[in-house]
Design an enzyme around this catalytic site. Sequence first.
Site, PDB file in Angstrom:
ATOM      1  N   ILE A 124      51.393  38.516  34.010  1.00  0.00           N
ATOM      2  CA  ILE A 124      50.510  39.130  33.012  1.00  0.00           C
ATOM      3  C   ILE A 124      51.288  39.660  31.811  1.00  0.00           C
ATOM      4  O   ILE A 124      50.740  39.819  30.733  1.00  0.00           O
ATOM      5  CB  ILE A 124      49.662  40.238  33.675  1.00  0.00           C
ATOM      6  CG1 ILE A 124      48.468  40.596  32.798  1.00  0.00           C
ATOM      7  CG2 ILE A 124      50.488  41.458  33.985  1.00  0.00           C
ATOM      8  CD1 ILE A 124      47.421  41.437  33.513  1.00  0.00           C
ATOM      9  N   ASP A 182      52.603  45.276  42.457  1.00  0.00           N
ATOM     10  CA  ASP A 182      52.516  46.674  42.046  1.00  0.00           C
ATOM     11  C   ASP A 182      51.830  47.459  43.169  1.00  0.00           C
ATOM     12  O   ASP A 182      50.719  47.127  43.563  1.00  0.00           O
ATOM     13  CB  ASP A 182      51.667  46.745  40.762  1.00  0.00           C
ATOM     14  CG  ASP A 182      51.747  48.106  40.084  1.00  0.00           C
ATOM     15  OD1 ASP A 182      52.040  49.092  40.795  1.00  0.00           O
ATOM     16  OD2 ASP A 182      51.522  48.181  38.871  1.00  0.00           O
TER      17      ASP A 182
END
Lengths: 538, 297
Positions: B139, B196
């Site tokens: 991303i 994450d």
Amino acid sequence: MPYQCLEKCGEYLVAARDSNIDLFHLSNGEYISTWSCPLPQVPSKGKTNGGEITKKQEIKEAPLEGEVDASAPPAKRRKVDTEDEKKSEEKVEEKSEPKVEPKVNDNGGKKQQKKQRPNHRTDSIANAQEPPSVIALAVAKNAQHVVAITGEDKCIRVFEIVVKEGNPILNHLSQRVMPKRPSAVAISSDSATIISADKFGDVYSLPLIPSAIPKPQATPEQTSRESSSLPERTFKPAANELTIHSQRNRKALENQKRQTNTAPEKTEPDFEHTLLLGHVSLLTELKLATSDGRDYIITADRDEHIRVNRGIPYTHIIEGFCFGHKDFISRLCIPESRPELLISGGGESDVLVFDWVKGSLLSQVEPLLHINDALKDFDLKERKTTVSGIYHTRQSSKDIIIFTYEAIPALFVFATSEENKLTHAQTLPLIGNPLSLVFFPSTETDTASSVIVSIDYINKPGTTAEPREKDDQFINPLQHLILSDGVLTLGDELPSRSEAPKDEKHNISKLKNLLYGLENLRKRAGEERGDGGDGDDA
Amino acid sequence: MAGPPNKRQKRAEYKNSREKGTTTELPKKKFYRQRAHANVFSDHDLEYPISPAHMKWAPYYAPYAEPTKSIVKGTVESQGVKRPNDEGEKEAQTTAIEEEDSRKLTQDVEVADIGCGFGGLLVALAPKLPNTLLLGMEIRTQVTEYVQERIKALRSQSADEKLYQNAACLRANSMKFLPNFFKKHQLSKIFLCFPDPHFKARKHKARIVSTTLNSEYAYVVRPGGIIYTITDVEDLHLWMVEHFDKHPSFERVAEAEQEADECVEVMRTETEEGQKVTRNNGQKFVALFRRLEDPPW
């Protein structure tokens, strides 16, 4: 207030205006009764002993306090939509200030005051002055139950139509506060289950009538004590020395370790509800469909996805997607007589027709090309348009689809062709922006049927926040049209409601959000690029 | 947050110099670093295809693209009278490029590394799975750019052996747009390496693994396909196991089979995060999940 949602329920018309729901006779348009949403329950403001922490607790415990109805919405921070509202709340905040002032003085110091401010705010927002608006309606197939969503309190409300003293009324059966604000709702064909899609992208199912035996009835006090007497769950950081790699994270972890208090558990709703599926996007529409005897749930989101999921209990299986939209999707329609078709529209000019089982795009059409002279004044090329409604009816063995757009005062009438294309039949200008629409009766044999359209009579046609001139003639918020042989014409005036809505004061920006909120779904270019050049990662 | 101006300038200079030269040198990470977290719910300025059929794969895997049909068409055109205005010529050029880009691949992408970071796994797997197309999805723009440069350099370094032609990287928010890139049951493997952790409970919906998102993985992965997960955060490991176990479309792969899978070792040792965890003597938790057949309906 104009009516933002209309639904047909048996022989009645259910119409929502702001936080009220009116009932009309469909046959003659006669007004029957109104249900008004009560003000959000305000927790009794207790003695302001103690500082910040007790205040917080007060807010949390408030809904559990004895006198408040157990099913009442908790006094949570409401999402406030408009500037004006915020302002009015700030005023309230100021007013409530003196009460607390002595306390602040006792503790002295400006710091204290600053610390308390945010809490003040939550407090005053919880005490919001306005009842929440109805943002969606759904009617059960049995025509006995109506489901309404009120936005600001994230509440799903269930009503039953009962006759009381000779008058049918909406009897409020239950209210359930969802974890996130619902945006679309549907009722299963057996009239037993509500399926609700929310702004967080999740779809839940809940029984239409909450299970008769509630969870072990504990008095509110017990529950609160129970939760606090749970074996002191000490906060345990999820990270350890081995998972972190930077100086700052190490410091944060050290701080976390010093912290011993229990992190407040987020309370799950205490009624029966099941998470069925979810998108990582804001859901805008939800439809239940059947093909070959199999149930499906079709969901649409702000990121151009139309997803076809298997129905309950296999909702974890995605059957396919209907791709083709280039902007957010706002409305879906599955014609009852052509259940294999899915018509979808949103923030772009084209409306698409899919075979949703196959996920294939059959055709697309641009209704706005069919603008007639009456609409020439509205500069539609210059502005972005959003489909606000797709309605289907069948007449003389023809399928008729009507499209409406936000703030375009016209109905665009189309017919479906053999090749699954939509062909333009008519564009009917209206005296105000259309907000919602119902057909009745819609039996196939009828050659003429009535259509009721709710109109924004406050704003000028074609605008979203420009009130009409004061001395403009009175406009009935519900317009009556006749659909005959596939052609729409203006019908007789409906009897207007006895209470003239003359002295109403309108909060134009609130109205704009309620009636023309879809446009807000549009993505703004370059909002957040998430593209910082800085970085400490490896 | 943008870095200080001289830092930005240095980056621009570095990237410019790379673009001009036909360097085969690997890119330097320090010019591509970016904050490790991205908000998956925000819109960003993402580019993604309307549907998998609209995806132009040819620029990413050129050797695997079908030969252009327009070669014939092109010769016909060149025989005709040359159009006098430049614009027409340019137009013809762009349509030619367009056509070249939209050539179909002779085979589909089958392995996705979601959140590929600096591409360690991708680059290590490419020679090991030479007949499979691998795609890294990331991303963060800067990091994506790094991986693209890295693959470009590796490709030109091994021009003779023609390695790394089967690996590519693009910028995407996979949590939102995975089905825009891949057809139903297209993939055989998905890697979720050191995602994450999103420690706060409030942020759990942003985790790459969730009950609802697992349905999308099940959609793009064919029955029998494998989802690989690895993390150094035990909590997240337990979370991922819990959520895949709960999902009726997946079952956990037994440990013996897991350890026999060559990709697992690569995942442990070749990812940048994996190497960092090793340096810090951290723990690594691995879990594999097999996509099951959908029940009859």
